[in-house]
Design a protein around this motif. Structure first.
Motif, PDB file in Angstrom:
ATOM      1  N   ASP A 229      71.057  -9.194  54.613  1.00 57.78           N
ATOM      2  CA  ASP A 229      72.667  -8.983  54.028  1.00 57.78           C
ATOM      3  C   ASP A 229      73.135  -8.056  53.302  1.00 57.78           C
ATOM      4  OD1 ASP A 229      70.898  -9.134  51.582  1.00 57.78           O
ATOM      5  OD2 ASP A 229      71.354 -10.266  50.598  1.00 57.78           O
ATOM      6  N   THR A 230      72.350  -6.850  54.510  1.00 56.04           N
ATOM      7  CA  THR A 230      72.266  -5.767  53.738  1.00 56.04           C
ATOM      8  C   THR A 230      73.422  -4.939  55.262  1.00 56.04           C
ATOM      9  OG1 THR A 230      71.267  -5.681  52.355  1.00 56.04           O
ATOM     10  CG2 THR A 230      71.603  -3.251  53.806  1.00 56.04           C
ATOM     11  N   THR A 231      73.936  -3.587  54.875  1.00 57.33           N
ATOM     12  CA  THR A 231      74.150  -2.611  55.879  1.00 57.33           C
ATOM     13  C   THR A 231      73.663  -1.516  55.627  1.00 57.33           C
ATOM     14  OG1 THR A 231      75.947  -4.235  56.323  1.00 57.33           O
ATOM     15  CG2 THR A 231      76.700  -1.313  56.754  1.00 57.33           C
ATOM     16  N   ILE A 232      73.087  -0.634  56.235  1.00 54.27           N
ATOM     17  CA  ILE A 232      72.739   0.344  56.367  1.00 54.27           C
ATOM     18  C   ILE A 232      72.957   1.310  57.409  1.00 54.27           C
ATOM     19  CG2 ILE A 232      70.415   1.873  56.742  1.00 54.27           C
ATOM     20  CD1 ILE A 232      68.792  -1.126  56.920  1.00 54.27           C
ATOM     21  N   VAL A 233      73.592   2.397  56.245  1.00 54.67           N
ATOM     22  CA  VAL A 233      74.711   3.833  56.972  1.00 54.67           C
ATOM     23  C   VAL A 233      73.896   4.719  57.376  1.00 54.67           C
ATOM     24  CG1 VAL A 233      76.327   4.917  56.801  1.00 54.67           C
ATOM     25  CG2 VAL A 233      76.387   2.628  56.673  1.00 54.67           C
ATOM     26  N   THR A 234      73.434   5.381  58.384  1.00 54.95           N
ATOM     27  CA  THR A 234      72.801   7.041  58.257  1.00 54.95           C
ATOM     28  C   THR A 234      73.230   8.079  58.874  1.00 54.95           C
ATOM     29  OG1 THR A 234      71.579   5.924  60.444  1.00 54.95           O
ATOM     30  CG2 THR A 234      70.406   5.765  58.772  1.00 54.95           C
ATOM     31  N   PHE A 235      72.944   9.121  58.440  1.00 58.42           N
ATOM     32  CA  PHE A 235      74.034  10.208  59.169  1.00 58.42           C
ATOM     33  C   PHE A 235      72.709  10.986  60.557  1.00 58.42           C
ATOM     34  CE2 PHE A 235      77.055   8.361  55.672  1.00 58.42           C
ATOM     35  CZ  PHE A 235      77.916   9.024  56.439  1.00 58.42           C
ATOM     36  N   PRO A 236      73.270  12.126  60.463  1.00 57.10           N
ATOM     37  CA  PRO A 236      71.937  12.990  61.475  1.00 57.10           C
ATOM     38  C   PRO A 236      71.025  13.460  60.535  1.00 57.10           C
ATOM     39  CG  PRO A 236      74.402  11.809  62.879  1.00 57.10           C
ATOM     40  CD  PRO A 236      74.625  11.565  61.623  1.00 57.10           C
ATOM     41  N   SER A 237      71.897  13.913  59.116  1.00 53.13           N
ATOM     42  CA  SER A 237      70.913  15.226  58.375  1.00 53.13           C
ATOM     43  C   SER A 237      70.215  14.256  57.442  1.00 53.13           C
ATOM     44  CB  SER A 237      72.497  15.924  57.268  1.00 53.13           C
ATOM     45  OG  SER A 237      72.929  14.505  56.957  1.00 53.13           O
ATOM     46  N   GLY A 238      69.836  13.139  57.873  1.00 54.68           N
ATOM     47  CA  GLY A 238      69.510  11.759  56.868  1.00 54.68           C
ATOM     48  C   GLY A 238      69.974  11.122  56.063  1.00 54.68           C
ATOM     49  N   GLU A 239      70.726  11.617  55.331  1.00 55.80           N
ATOM     50  CA  GLU A 239      71.829  11.303  54.462  1.00 55.80           C
ATOM     51  C   GLU A 239      71.636   8.997  55.059  1.00 55.80           C
ATOM     52  OE1 GLU A 239      76.352  10.828  52.254  1.00 55.80           O
ATOM     53  OE2 GLU A 239      75.602  12.340  52.867  1.00 55.80           O
ATOM     54  N   ARG A 240      71.274   8.581  53.833  1.00 57.37           N
ATOM     55  CA  ARG A 240      70.946   7.365  53.917  1.00 57.37           C
ATOM     56  C   ARG A 240      71.728   5.921  53.123  1.00 57.37           C
ATOM     57  NH1 ARG A 240      67.012   3.496  56.502  1.00 57.37           N
ATOM     58  NH2 ARG A 240      67.008   1.971  55.496  1.00 57.37           N
ATOM     59  N   HIS A 241      72.353   5.313  52.894  1.00 59.95           N
ATOM     60  CA  HIS A 241      72.807   4.489  51.686  1.00 59.95           C
ATOM     61  C   HIS A 241      72.972   2.996  53.237  1.00 59.95           C
ATOM     62  CE1 HIS A 241      74.840   7.950  50.437  1.00 59.95           C
ATOM     63  NE2 HIS A 241      75.250   8.048  51.768  1.00 59.95           N
ATOM     64  N   GLU A 242      72.020   2.520  51.614  1.00 64.33           N
ATOM     65  CA  GLU A 242      71.702   0.554  51.579  1.00 64.33           C
ATOM     66  C   GLU A 242      73.487  -0.278  50.928  1.00 64.33           C
ATOM     67  OE1 GLU A 242      68.103   0.167  51.472  1.00 64.33           O
ATOM     68  OE2 GLU A 242      66.967   1.734  52.246  1.00 64.33           O
ATOM     69  N   ILE A 243      73.699  -0.740  51.768  1.00 61.64           N
ATOM     70  CA  ILE A 243      75.071  -1.432  50.887  1.00 61.64           C
ATOM     71  C   ILE A 243      74.541  -2.777  51.012  1.00 61.64           C
ATOM     72  CG2 ILE A 243      77.737  -1.497  50.528  1.00 61.64           C
ATOM     73  CD1 ILE A 243      77.796   1.860  52.613  1.00 61.64           C
ATOM     74  N   PRO A 244      74.581  -3.148  50.318  1.00 59.87           N
ATOM     75  CA  PRO A 244      74.655  -5.193  50.035  1.00 59.87           C
ATOM     76  C   PRO A 244      76.056  -5.508  50.153  1.00 59.87           C
ATOM     77  CG  PRO A 244      74.918  -4.541  47.640  1.00 59.87           C
ATOM     78  CD  PRO A 244      74.880  -3.010  48.635  1.00 59.87           C
ATOM     79  N   ASP A 245      75.484  -6.951  51.185  1.00 63.83           N
ATOM     80  CA  ASP A 245      77.114  -7.289  51.474  1.00 63.83           C
ATOM     81  C   ASP A 245      77.529  -8.276  49.943  1.00 63.83           C
ATOM     82  OD1 ASP A 245      76.795  -7.450  53.950  1.00 63.83           O
ATOM     83  OD2 ASP A 245      76.156  -9.407  54.185  1.00 63.83           O
ATOM     84  N   ALA A 246      77.419  -8.588  49.285  1.00 73.86           N
ATOM     85  CA  ALA A 246      77.694  -8.827  47.815  1.00 73.86           C
ATOM     86  C   ALA A 246      78.972  -7.702  47.028  1.00 73.86           C
ATOM     87  CB  ALA A 246      77.075  -9.240  46.807  1.00 73.86           C
ATOM     88  N   LEU A 247      78.407  -6.596  47.320  1.00 73.81           N
ATOM     89  CA  LEU A 247      78.449  -5.190  46.616  1.00 73.81           C
ATOM     90  C   LEU A 247      80.434  -5.226  47.213  1.00 73.81           C
ATOM     91  CD1 LEU A 247      79.627  -2.953  44.810  1.00 73.81           C
ATOM     92  CD2 LEU A 247      78.669  -1.560  46.151  1.00 73.81           C
ATOM     93  N   VAL A 248      80.628  -5.228  48.601  1.00 75.19           N
ATOM     94  CA  VAL A 248      81.777  -5.303  49.647  1.00 75.19           C
ATOM     95  C   VAL A 248      82.673  -6.240  49.672  1.00 75.19           C
ATOM     96  CG1 VAL A 248      82.682  -5.399  51.893  1.00 75.19           C
ATOM     97  CG2 VAL A 248      80.318  -3.545  51.349  1.00 75.19           C
ATOM     98  N   THR A 249      82.026  -8.087  49.380  1.00 74.54           N
ATOM     99  CA  THR A 249      82.289  -8.470  49.752  1.00 74.54           C
ATOM    100  C   THR A 249      82.579  -9.580  48.047  1.00 74.54           C
ATOM    101  OG1 THR A 249      81.094 -10.009  49.624  1.00 74.54           O
ATOM    102  CG2 THR A 249      82.350  -9.684  51.843  1.00 74.54           C
ATOM    103  N   GLY A 250      82.122  -8.880  46.965  1.00 75.18           N
ATOM    104  CA  GLY A 250      81.996  -9.738  45.616  1.00 75.18           C
ATOM    105  C   GLY A 250      81.407 -11.378  46.267  1.00 75.18           C
ATOM    106  N   GLY A 251      80.805 -11.370  47.574  1.00 74.10           N
ATOM    107  CA  GLY A 251      80.630 -12.942  47.131  1.00 74.10           C
ATOM    108  C   GLY A 251      79.025 -13.191  47.059  1.00 74.10           C
TER     109      GLY A 251
END
Length: 251
Positions: A229-251
């Motif tokens: 239930d997590t979206t992982i966003v990464t960039f070529p430089s190595g920056e990375r973020h693990e974003i849970p669905d609950a934060l985005v939707t509030g569910g």
């Protein structure tokens, strides 16, 4: 006598060196607010620069809209950057000589189109004239009203959380660490702007539409993967973020 004079000379030379360094610093950018005529979605601007002069053209826009920039200069060494809201220097786009840019915007606020001569040419005192067109199109994705989704007290965010991230891509330790993140929800379908605090590097804004990341204010293209239930966003430089669905939707 010489022993008294030498320290004075050293101090004087040091002062001259500091003064020269101060003089060598480029002046801060001039700022000009861009306003569209009634019923128009773009503005045509004519300008001039000389040496290390820089001009920021400031335009108000919103998440979900698209900004278009076209530059036609007389000097081919004229370039432009697009800076997101709140950024003093970090650009979401650097033209590197390209004549145009079109990009979807992740956040609400003042975007800056910074026009300048590249440094090597600016140092020679070169000049340029240019025609610049800035356009903002599309319907904004407006935040949910506080009556529909309560705000975190004292903020513009609907929720905040700590998420795993690699905020500094130049850190040799790539182990994700906690980063403070907030969300501005723009719908009940997973449409939102996620703001991730990167410490001294500022804030990373990522736009989600119907649960999927579609735009960011990074200068690099993002890669997206799903893990549970997590979206992982990464960039070529190595920056990375693990974003849970609950934060985005509030569910």
């Amino acid at each position: 006598m010489r022993l008294l004079i030498r320290p004075c000379l050293v101090v004087a030379l040091g002062a001259l060196s500091l003064a020269s360094t101060a003089i060598a610093q480029p002046p801060p950018p001039k700022a000009e607010r861009v306003a569209f005529a009634a019923g128009a979605s773009s503005a045509a601007i004519k300008g001039q620069l000389k040496g290390d002069e820089t001009i920021d053209y400031v335009v108000k826009a919103a998440a979900g809209q698209t900004i278009t920039v076209t530059l036609a200069p007389t000097n081919k060494s004229t370039s432009f950057n697009v800076l997101p809201p709140g950024s003093a220097d970090a650009a979401m786009y650097v033209s590197d000589g390209a004549a145009s840019y079109k990009g979807r915007l992740p956040a609400d606020g003042d975007y800056k189109v910074r026009v300048y001569l590249i440094r090597a040419i600016a140092r020679r005192g070169a000049a340029t004239s240019y025609a610049l067109t800035i356009g903002v199109t599309g319907a904004p994705l407006r935040p949910l009203a506080s009556s529909a989704d309560a705000l975190v007290p004292g903020t513009h965010r609907h929720a905040e959380a700590s998420i795993p991230c690699v905020a500094n891509p130049y850190d040799t330790d790539k182990t994700p660490k906690p980063c403070k993140a907030g969300v501005i929800r723009r719908g009940r379908d997973g449409t939102a702007t996620v703001e991730i605090e990167l410490g001294t590097a500022g804030v990373r804004n990522i736009l989600f539409e119907k649960g999927k990341p579609t735009a960011s204010d990074a200068s690099e293209a993002m890669s997206v993967e799903r893990k549970g239930d997590t979206t992982i966003v990464t960039f070529p430089s190595g920056e990375r973020h693990e974003i849970p669905d609950a934060l985005v939707t509030g569910g």
